[in-house]
Enzyme design. Sequence first.
Site, PDB file in Angstrom:
ATOM      1  N   ILE A  53      68.481 119.477 -82.237  1.00  0.00           N
ATOM      2  CA  ILE A  53      68.812 120.539 -83.151  1.00  0.00           C
ATOM      3  C   ILE A  53      68.120 120.293 -84.571  1.00  0.00           C
ATOM      4  O   ILE A  53      67.296 121.118 -85.182  1.00  0.00           O
ATOM      5  CB  ILE A  53      70.299 120.483 -83.464  1.00  0.00           C
ATOM      6  N   LYS A  56      64.523 121.581 -83.750  1.00  0.00           N
ATOM      7  CA  LYS A  56      64.528 123.128 -83.898  1.00  0.00           C
ATOM      8  C   LYS A  56      64.548 123.423 -85.489  1.00  0.00           C
ATOM      9  O   LYS A  56      64.216 124.403 -85.664  1.00  0.00           O
ATOM     10  CB  LYS A  56      65.644 123.436 -83.278  1.00  0.00           C
ATOM     11  N   GLN A 100      74.329 125.026 -78.335  1.00  0.00           N
ATOM     12  CA  GLN A 100      73.624 123.761 -77.855  1.00  0.00           C
ATOM     13  C   GLN A 100      74.180 123.129 -76.585  1.00  0.00           C
ATOM     14  O   GLN A 100      75.682 122.828 -76.706  1.00  0.00           O
ATOM     15  CB  GLN A 100      73.539 122.908 -79.157  1.00  0.00           C
ATOM     16  N   ASP A 125      67.621 131.830 -75.595  1.00  0.00           N
ATOM     17  CA  ASP A 125      67.621 130.957 -74.707  1.00  0.00           C
ATOM     18  C   ASP A 125      67.724 131.513 -73.350  1.00  0.00           C
ATOM     19  O   ASP A 125      67.537 130.789 -72.390  1.00  0.00           O
ATOM     20  CB  ASP A 125      69.060 129.745 -74.872  1.00  0.00           C
ATOM     21  N   GLU A 384      91.342 178.609 -95.582  1.00  0.00           N
ATOM     22  CA  GLU A 384      90.001 179.117 -95.458  1.00  0.00           C
ATOM     23  C   GLU A 384      89.211 178.229 -94.754  1.00  0.00           C
ATOM     24  O   GLU A 384      87.873 178.413 -94.828  1.00  0.00           O
ATOM     25  CB  GLU A 384      89.751 179.498 -96.854  1.00  0.00           C
TER      26      GLU A 384
END
Length: 935
Positions: A53, A56, A100, A125, A384
């Site tokens: 992580i 990334k 993950q 992914d 109306e």
Amino acid sequence: MAPAQVICGKAASAQIRERLKTQVAQMKERVPGFRPGLAILQVGDRDDSNIYISMKLKAAAEIGINANHIKLPNTATEAEVLRCITVLNEDPAVHGFIVQLPLDTDKSISTEKVTNAVTPEKDVDGLTSINAGKLSRGDLGDCFIPCTPKGCMELIRQTGIQIAGKKAVVIGRSKIVGAPMHDLLLWSHATVTTCHTKTAALAEEVSKADILVVAAGKPEMVKGEWIKPGAVVIDCGINYIPDSTKPSGKTVVGDVAYSAAKERASYITPVPGGVGPMTVAMLMQSTVESAQRFLEQFQPGKWIIQYNQLSLWTPVPSDIEVSRSCIPKHIGHLAREVGLLSEEVELYGQTKAKVLLSTLKRLKDQPDGKYVVVTGITPTPLGEGKSTTTIGLAQALGAHLNLNVFACVRQPSQGPTFGIKGGAAGGGYSQVIPMEEFNLHLTGDIHAITAANNLVAAAIDARMFHEQTQSDQALYTRLVPLINGVRKFSDIQIRRLQKLGIEKTDPGTLTDEERKKFVRLDIDPATITWQRVMDTNDRFLRKITIGQSPTEKGFTRTAQFDITVASEIMAVLALTDGLADMRRRLGKMVVASSKKGEPVTTDDLGVTGALAVLMKDAVKPNLMQTLEGTPVFVHAGPFANIAHGNSSVLADKIALKLVGQEGFVVTEAGFGADIGMEKFFNIKCRYSGLRPHVVVLVATVRALKMHGGGPTVTAGVPLPKEYIEENLQLLALGCSNLGKQIQNARTFGTPVVVAVNAFKSDTEAELQLVIQLAKEAGAYDAVKCTHWAEGGKGAVALARAVQRASQEPSNFKFLYNVELPVVEKIRIIAQQIYGAEDIELSPEAEQKVVVYTKQGFGNLPICMAKTHLSLSHDPEKKGVPTGFILPIRDIRASVGAGFLYPLVGTMSTMPGLPTRPCFYDIDLDPVSEQVNGLF
């Protein structure tokens, strides 16, 4: 042969990142402030996951992607994980979203269920079944591809070899690498064989491969001598083996015996530094691709919404037939289209939903859209077409001009539905659908009001009974009972003590006199203004005697039932701006006066909290849709005479946020402009703080002929010939009413657009005359409308006129200052809006002015309760009556709602059933469960 060339993943990924950085910069230039968004959801705290992580996040920051790491504890349940995924799916700032893996959890969580919960449009992914299915089918341009196989393909292309026609072997069959790698090579026209650890004669299969991709997870499983000379070898393996020469005692190797394979292959990826860096680079590339797809559809502030195409029939079928001719969108789908999150929507089946008030908090910084109120001239008893015009205009703005638009309308009472009027969902090809859901029960809001209102009524009579039959000590003992040997005041009782000026919280410390003041409301029965209600027309409940059972010991009194929508709780619902405010208003409702002339409130009765509980769901606006698929809020339906006759403030506020700055919210004010519109401005806008941009004034040739001196128009009776044949003279005379109502609207400083609702009996000359006279009277514009017969298409000219008018400067102002004396405020409305010469108060009304002023209610807005069939108090006086004195026979207070309502003439708050009610035609098909004979 020469050793293989090394395919460097680090170098390739660096080039890709530079390209992506340029693309992100271009996006920012196109849409200032825009950044692709990546969300990474992690469950638990695995060390290897944390490392991946971190890589990334670092890559995303370098490229300019806004990456968000969401970390759930390993104790998170599957439901909690799925709930988090739903939030991220619906976040428009998130374009790429990965979970993950593996999940580090103490709970039983299905990885398959979790990965498939990610919306395919954000599944960068490529792990959802939908994306995998599209890949296996060859729809490569319409899916996301798993990042490792995508990176492998990029490395193969960098060698320059032609993939088509080559023999490819993939070792491994995982969903993440092996299976998608097979599909990618196959759709690149290679002949592909998938092998695995159980494959017989694996070495023989490998020796045939021009392209070899290995993802088996076994260290150096593929031997160098297996490799076909000149082959391209892509090694996806990452394995740790013992190595005493390393400080860590281990080294990283791939699935291929690298040194030996390098001597036979033409190209080979190293481990590490080969496929690994490409996996991260491909994740970034897919995120940028997703953001680009988003921007292709993205228009700042515009919804991505599908509208329904109408199939118009001539003659127009019945309303119920038209309603059923169109299949509504699933209401959850519509909610997503207009920007609502799943957690903000409570579904009531497939066609209606409640919207949570948390939406307002989320959108608090969003600018409001344009605010349009639809009202009308003084109507005939037939109406109306204000509701029809409201819906037709919304359909035109949305489905035909492609603008964000919400219609906000009142919920109808079931009384008229089963009585004489029928439904209130609009009509023809401008309706809210399904109309039977709209007109019957909806989500139960009116039933909640009935229950809450009647709880107050029961509390009043029960309290008077107990005070009349018990001593002070007995009352105190029961009101503050011993619980586990201890007496304790409830919160609402503390508030009553404070109101009485008793600053004590220990029940044992009150003096006898303080106890008496606390337990005795001492209600004067003659002053009770609170009535029981029901949502059915029943004329025999207009006056009743209660307390006739022997158990009530002779304590009888005269009372009555009102229709539920006449309850002050309905008005509170319509004017509140949130749960806390609703609770406060419910507690302030005055139900009677004490014998000393002091107001007695629902808070004094101790019922406020219970009322809030009964109303906690009713406060949420109801979401429905029109025939053409534009969204509608249906919420609250207060009477337009003794209350203000407008849908809820909350619905309008949420809608204004959802449509955005360039969008429109079209709301309707009940009855004619002299009643509903005046109250919309002076009451609803005063409390909401909202300011309208345009008034749409609905007029019909039929009603204007009536105001010109035409014969009486009666519901259920055929129209006289004067209304069917062209008569320009009669019409011109009647346009005086139109002119007066235009003047009334302009008094508030808001542009007026006249919508001439055309009927088939109207001639073109008549319609053009109305348009001409409307403009001469000061309307910004006036247009012919055919939305009843043509849906939104028939209101496009009106929509364009409203759009233009909304750009005009608005000089909105209230008609009066609430600090003026009560009588002066009434006089201003009577003279400036109705055209009265003056007002005349009955002795009872004069006394109420004194009482309410003394009680501190004199600074409330005024809500006039008068006939809607004339500008005056006399329904027989048509056109623009002048010189009349407006009689005020009584004044009452809706303190919780926040207004005083003078009664002009006589009127009933409990309608009766006609000789032949609408319910004669209504039935249920027991097989299809379809409602028949409705409207």
